[in-house]
Design a protein around this motif. Structure first.
Motif: not given
Length: 152
Positions: A1-2, A34-37, A41-43, A47-50
């Protein structure tokens, strides 16, 4: 998030001069877009996996809460004391003093508060029993879950 938030500042700096675009705008966008997207996507996938693999043990949760002998209600007690006119500083001292006695093994928080002259003088009889309930923290669970499921 940061890291995602760190893209906001350069993006906002670009907004002020959108009508005068030059290489300084596109160079920033080539990095942050690209970095933000990818980061987002990774985050979201993480979180979906958690959430998909989350195991909840309600009995153990309750056991953990109750092992604190009522200290989870300290903020609610502080607010109740201040709402009756006791200063924030005095309310804090009363709550902290009784909480420290709980940590020292001298009893349950509600019992210590009920025996405290400052609390007896400030709160009406039975007020603590209304504060020391998990209902105030769980009363909106149904609505929260409904909203979450509608958004999914």
């Amino acid at each position: 998030a940061r890291l995602s938030r760190s893209s906001v500042s350069p993006a906002m700096e670009n907004v002020a001069l959108w009508h005068e675009r030059d290489i300084s705008h596109s160079s920033v966008e080539r990095v942050i877009a690209p970095d933000a997207t990818m980061l987002t996507d990774f985050a979201l996938n993480r979180m979906a996996g958690v959430i998909e693999n989350l195991l909840v043990y309600p009995d153990r949760m309750k056991q953990n809460l109750e092992s604190l002998k009522g200290l989870v209600f300290s903020q609610a007690v502080l607010l109740a004391l201040t709402e009756t006119g006791m200063s924030r500083e005095e309310s804090y001292k009363v709550v902290q003093n009784n909480a420290m006695q709980v940590w020292a093994g001298k009893g349950a928080f509600i019992d210590l508060l009920n025996a405290d002259p400052a609390v007896q003088k400030t709160l009406q009889k039975g007020a603590l029993e209304k504060i020391f309930t998990y209902d105030r923290y769980t009363q909106h669970i149904g609505g929260i879950i409904d909203r979450a499921l509608k958004a999914a």
